[in-house]
Design an enzyme around this catalytic site. Structure first.
Site, PDB file in Angstrom:
ATOM      1  N   LEU A 157       0.822  -1.223   0.000  1.00  0.00           N
ATOM      2  CA  LEU A 157       0.000   0.000   0.000  1.00  0.00           C
ATOM      3  C   LEU A 157       0.851   1.267   0.000  1.00  0.00           C
ATOM      4  CD1 LEU A 157      -2.714  -0.879   2.672  1.00  0.00           C
ATOM      5  CD2 LEU A 157      -3.027  -0.766   0.208  1.00  0.00           C
ATOM      6  N   GLY A 160       8.142   3.938   2.834  1.00  0.00           N
ATOM      7  CA  GLY A 160       9.289   4.789   2.530  1.00  0.00           C
ATOM      8  C   GLY A 160      10.529   4.201   3.153  1.00  0.00           C
ATOM      9  N   PHE A 162      11.433   4.163   6.161  1.00  0.00           N
ATOM     10  CA  PHE A 162      11.332   3.619   7.528  1.00  0.00           C
ATOM     11  C   PHE A 162      10.366   2.451   7.656  1.00  0.00           C
ATOM     12  CE2 PHE A 162      12.227   8.165   7.610  1.00  0.00           C
ATOM     13  CZ  PHE A 162      13.551   8.089   8.022  1.00  0.00           C
ATOM     14  N   VAL A 164       7.553  -0.554   5.279  1.00  0.00           N
ATOM     15  CA  VAL A 164       6.709  -0.849   4.117  1.00  0.00           C
ATOM     16  C   VAL A 164       5.344  -1.281   4.633  1.00  0.00           C
ATOM     17  CG1 VAL A 164       6.543  -2.183   1.989  1.00  0.00           C
ATOM     18  CG2 VAL A 164       8.782  -1.645   2.916  1.00  0.00           C
ATOM     19  N   VAL A 165       4.295  -0.795   3.948  1.00  0.00           N
ATOM     20  CA  VAL A 165       2.934  -1.090   4.395  1.00  0.00           C
ATOM     21  C   VAL A 165       2.246  -2.016   3.382  1.00  0.00           C
ATOM     22  CG1 VAL A 165       0.726  -0.069   5.074  1.00  0.00           C
ATOM     23  CG2 VAL A 165       2.836   1.181   5.471  1.00  0.00           C
ATOM     24  N   ASP A 296       2.586  15.036  11.986  1.00  0.00           N
ATOM     25  CA  ASP A 296       2.654  14.756  10.551  1.00  0.00           C
ATOM     26  C   ASP A 296       1.242  14.739   9.974  1.00  0.00           C
ATOM     27  OD1 ASP A 296       3.912  14.263   8.173  1.00  0.00           O
ATOM     28  OD2 ASP A 296       4.175  12.111   8.503  1.00  0.00           O
TER      29      ASP A 296
HETATM   30  N1  LIG Z   1      -5.647   1.201   8.795  1.00  0.00           N
HETATM   31  C1  LIG Z   1      -5.525   1.400   7.493  1.00  0.00           C
HETATM   32  N2  LIG Z   1      -6.537   1.080   6.682  1.00  0.00           N
HETATM   33  C2  LIG Z   1      -6.429   1.235   5.344  1.00  0.00           C
HETATM   34  N3  LIG Z   1      -5.336   1.715   4.740  1.00  0.00           N
HETATM   35  C3  LIG Z   1      -4.297   2.061   5.481  1.00  0.00           C
HETATM   36  C4  LIG Z   1      -4.330   1.935   6.909  1.00  0.00           C
HETATM   37  N4  LIG Z   1      -3.146   2.329   7.386  1.00  0.00           N
HETATM   38  C5  LIG Z   1      -2.414   2.717   6.331  1.00  0.00           C
HETATM   39  N5  LIG Z   1      -3.096   2.569   5.186  1.00  0.00           N
HETATM   40  C6  LIG Z   1      -2.616   2.851   3.833  1.00  0.00           C
HETATM   41  O1  LIG Z   1      -1.215   2.662   3.785  1.00  0.00           O
HETATM   42  C7  LIG Z   1      -0.568   3.839   3.352  1.00  0.00           C
HETATM   43  C8  LIG Z   1       0.745   4.016   4.083  1.00  0.00           C
HETATM   44  O2  LIG Z   1       0.500   4.068   5.479  1.00  0.00           O
HETATM   45  P1  LIG Z   1       1.376   4.953   6.473  1.00  0.00           P
HETATM   46  O3  LIG Z   1       1.249   6.379   6.068  1.00  0.00           O
HETATM   47  O4  LIG Z   1       1.012   4.592   7.853  1.00  0.00           O
HETATM   48  O5  LIG Z   1       2.815   4.390   6.147  1.00  0.00           O
HETATM   49  P2  LIG Z   1       4.191   5.130   5.932  1.00  0.00           P
HETATM   50  O6  LIG Z   1       5.257   4.113   5.848  1.00  0.00           O
HETATM   51  O7  LIG Z   1       4.354   6.170   6.962  1.00  0.00           O
HETATM   52  O8  LIG Z   1       3.942   5.776   4.545  1.00  0.00           O
HETATM   53  P3  LIG Z   1       4.415   7.186   4.056  1.00  0.00           P
HETATM   54  O9  LIG Z   1       5.894   7.202   4.254  1.00  0.00           O
HETATM   55  O10 LIG Z   1       3.968   7.174   2.636  1.00  0.00           O
HETATM   56  O11 LIG Z   1       3.686   8.187   4.928  1.00  0.00           O
HETATM   57  C9  LIG Z   1      -1.554   4.954   3.626  1.00  0.00           C
HETATM   58  O12 LIG Z   1      -1.376   5.993   2.735  1.00  0.00           O
HETATM   59  C10 LIG Z   1      -2.887   4.281   3.440  1.00  0.00           C
HETATM   60  O13 LIG Z   1      -3.255   4.293   2.085  1.00  0.00           O
END
Ligand SMILES: Nc1ncnc2c1ncn2[C@@H]1O[C@H](COP(=O)(O)OP(=O)(O)OP(=O)(O)O)[C@@H](O)[C@H]1O
Length: 579
Positions: A157, A160, A162, A164-165, A296
């Site tokens: 999803l 970056g 730090f 991966v989601v 943020d």
């Molecule tokens: N609980 C959730 N339900 C649905 N989608 C989610 C949820 N948590 C995160 N996401 C999706 O995953 C993406 C990345 O999540 P998050 O911002 O927490 O991660 P990150 O590693 O900090 O990403 P970034 O560096 O892009 O901010 C979000 O933009 C969102 O689309």
């Protein structure tokens, strides 16, 4: 008949518990009753030499502390002479005052109230202890836990440097819908994020995405990784929705689950934007009330929860918990410059390092009031408000350019408006029109959020109480609403502005008949005032500022001193490791 007490009590009426009474209370409580009564000074000296008597000395010291505290708060049975107190007559017993046994002392009551207010003031020292030592413990006993093998990872999803989601699912699904999860595999900052999510789940679950579990997974190949699991809230973030040409009607359809049969226009759009702002501020208020500042806030970190039909906050990786001083100083690279407030540091740079947990906890209400760290998020929320009102600011490049323009205007939105409005295109003018609805309350709210000085910005709670959120279905403000608006205007000025405003008002309101002063009279007043008076005032102000600076310096120095002794992720022990 009442007698003057002989003990060390502080009672304003001279009432206090005689020390032998309270000592025996304590000693009987401790099961050491006889020792207190028989321990004379000489024997006490002898006994202090042995370890056993050291214990007794500790108990005796405890007794004295108990006496002191007890005497401070409560007085029993002893008081001032009858010339001062109402004593009644021994012969006519009916005139004797009824004894209520315990009478609290005035300083005791004041101290107790002060202590209670301090312990409950934001970010909440007392609720913090309850949360950490009771709620967290109970939760740990009952909540479901997961491990790597319980999870099936799906599509990526985001992510970056730090972490991966991924979207994922549980191997054993409780139900078809509940099985959908989001998994973040994070590096060292995952520990902070687990802490924040657990805190939020206990304090204000509805404000942020539903956090399920977090643990540390160690493998030979990848080393240590934190795994964080949330319920999958929905497909769209506010960033996705805002980028659509249909915005804000696409949000209306999501919130109401249907498209309204109403003509499109700025009034309807304003109402939708108002709803989004309300939900966002509500979530922020809950976070701030528990001592967490997100740092943020941006449309990418606001997700639309399909189940609750509300916006929720995600990504607590850069958040700070000011109740216990976790993630106190921002890693600058964690902040998004597009949405950051000008101050960057939410705490004064004179407080360079995070205090140790007990110190941070004890000082948290003071540090919170000195720095008002929550206003950092308010600035970012104000920028989101702007992006919703002005479609031209929704792209990254436009927002960056706007930030530059605003900086050139010294972060004064009104000055920015004055420069851009005369040559504004149709889209920009439409945005101003939307904010100017209902006597300009939208613009009023916006300018109270996007300000250079954190102290001048509204808190989330105050923003929610702003008349902008009262107008549902109304296009004209009621009498009380406009009164509140006036009050807001008055309280949002800083002191110098307020003084200027009052003087101007007095000068303009003009005549003796109106009860105001003419400019000539004001001039006269200025001339009559001896110059020493202003010097006295200036000196008083300077001394007050000196005292304030000294207090801040002392606090900061002690914080740093204590912090130097200890620097570890003490709170990581709260994070489970996969067995
Ligand atoms: N609980 C959730 N339900 C649905 N989608 C989610 C949820 N948590 C995160 N996401 C999706 O995953 C993406 C990345 O999540 P998050 O911002 O927490 O991660 P990150 O590693 O900090 O990403 P970034 O560096 O892009 O901010 C979000 O933009 C969102 O689309």
């Amino acid at each position: 008949m009442a007698t003057v007490g002989t003990s060390t009590g502080f009672g304003v009426c001279g009432v206090s518990l005689h020390s032998s009474t309270s000592t025996s209370l304590l000693s009987s409580f401790l099961g050491k009753k006889l020792y207190f009564k028989t321990l004379t000074e000489s024997t006490a000296h002898k006994k202090l030499a042995s370890p056993k008597s050291k214990n007794l000395a500790v108990v005796a010291a405890g007794g004295q502390i108990f006496n002191f505290v007890h005497d401070l708060f409560v007085g029993v049975g002893v008081g001032l002479p009858c010339t001062v107190m109402e004593c009644g007559d021994m012969i006519y017993r009916s005139t004797l005052p009824k004894s209520n046994g315990i009478s609290p002392t005035v300083p005791g009551v004041i101290l107790a109230l002060g202590t209670i207010s301090y312990l409950w003031a934001t970010p909440g020292v007392a609720p913090g202890f309850f949360d950490m030592f009771v709620l967290a413990f109970v939760e740990r006993l009952f909540r479901p836990t997961y491990k790597k093998d319980d999870i099936v990872l799906g599509k990526k999803l985001g992510g970056g440097a730090f972490g991966v989601v991924y979207k994922g699912s549980l191997v054993k699904k409780p139900s078809a819908k509940d099985g959908e999860i989001v998994v973040k595999k994070a590096t060292e900052y995952g520990a902070v994020e687990i802490w924040m999510n657990e805190r939020v789940r206990r304090a204000c679950a509805n404000s942020c995405a539903d956090f399920m579990y977090g643990f540390l997974e160690t493998s030979a190949k990848k080393g240590s990784e934190y795994w964080l699991i949330w319920k999958f809230e929905g497909e769209s973030t506010l960033a996705d929705l805002i980028q659509s040409k249909e915005f804000p009607y696409n949000v209306e359809a999501l919130i109401l689950d249907k498209v309204q049969d109403m003509p499109k226009g700025i009034e309807r759009e304003n109402r939708i934007i108002q709803t989004i702002m309300g939900q966002l501020l509500f979530a922020l208020d809950s976070l701030h009330s528990t001592g967490i500042v997100h740092r943020d806030i941006k449309p990418q970190n606001v997700i639309f929860s399909e189940e609750s039909r509300t916006f929720k906050i995600i990504d607590l990786g850069a958040a700070t918990d000011l109740r216990v001083g976790i993630n106190y100083i921002p890693k600058e690279f964690l902040l998004d410059p597009r949405y950051s407030a000008p101050e960057q540091y939410i705490m004064s740079t004179q407080t360079p390092s995070a205090p140790s947990a007990p110190v941070a906890t004890a000082l948290s209400p003071v540090l919170w009031q000195l720095n008002l760290p929550d206003r950092f998020d308010i600035y970012s929320t104000g920028l989101i408000f702007m992006q919703m009102a002005f479609p031209g600011l929704r792209s990254d490049s436009a927002l960056i350019q706007f930030n530059r323009q605003l900086k050139r205007c010294d972060y004064d939105l009104i000055a920015w408006r004055e420069t851009v409005e005369p040559r504004a295109g149709a889209e920009l003018r439409r945005g101003f029109e939307l904010l100017d609805l209902d006597g300009g309350i939208g613009w009023e709210l916006l300018t109270s959020m996007v300000r250079y000085r954190a102290r001048q910005r509204l808190s989330a709670k105050a923003a929610l109480a702003h008349p902008y959120f009262d107008k549902e279905g109304l296009l004209v403000l009621s009498f009380t609403q406009s009164l509140r608006l006036q009050l807001f205007r008055a309280t949002q000025q800083d002191y110098s502005e307020a003084a200027k405003w009052i003087i101007e008002l007095m000068a303009k309101s003009g005549t003796k008949k109106d009860g105001g002063f003419t400019e000539a009279q004001l001039q006269e007043l200025k001339e009559i005032k001896p110059s020493e008076k202003s010097n006295v005032q200036r000196n008083a102000l300077a001394s007050a500022l000196r005292v304030q600076r000294k207090i801040i310096r002392t606090i900061n120095e002690s914080v740093d001193e204590l912090n130097r002794r200890r620097k570890s992720f003490w709170w990581s022990r709260w994070i489970p490791k996969e067995e």
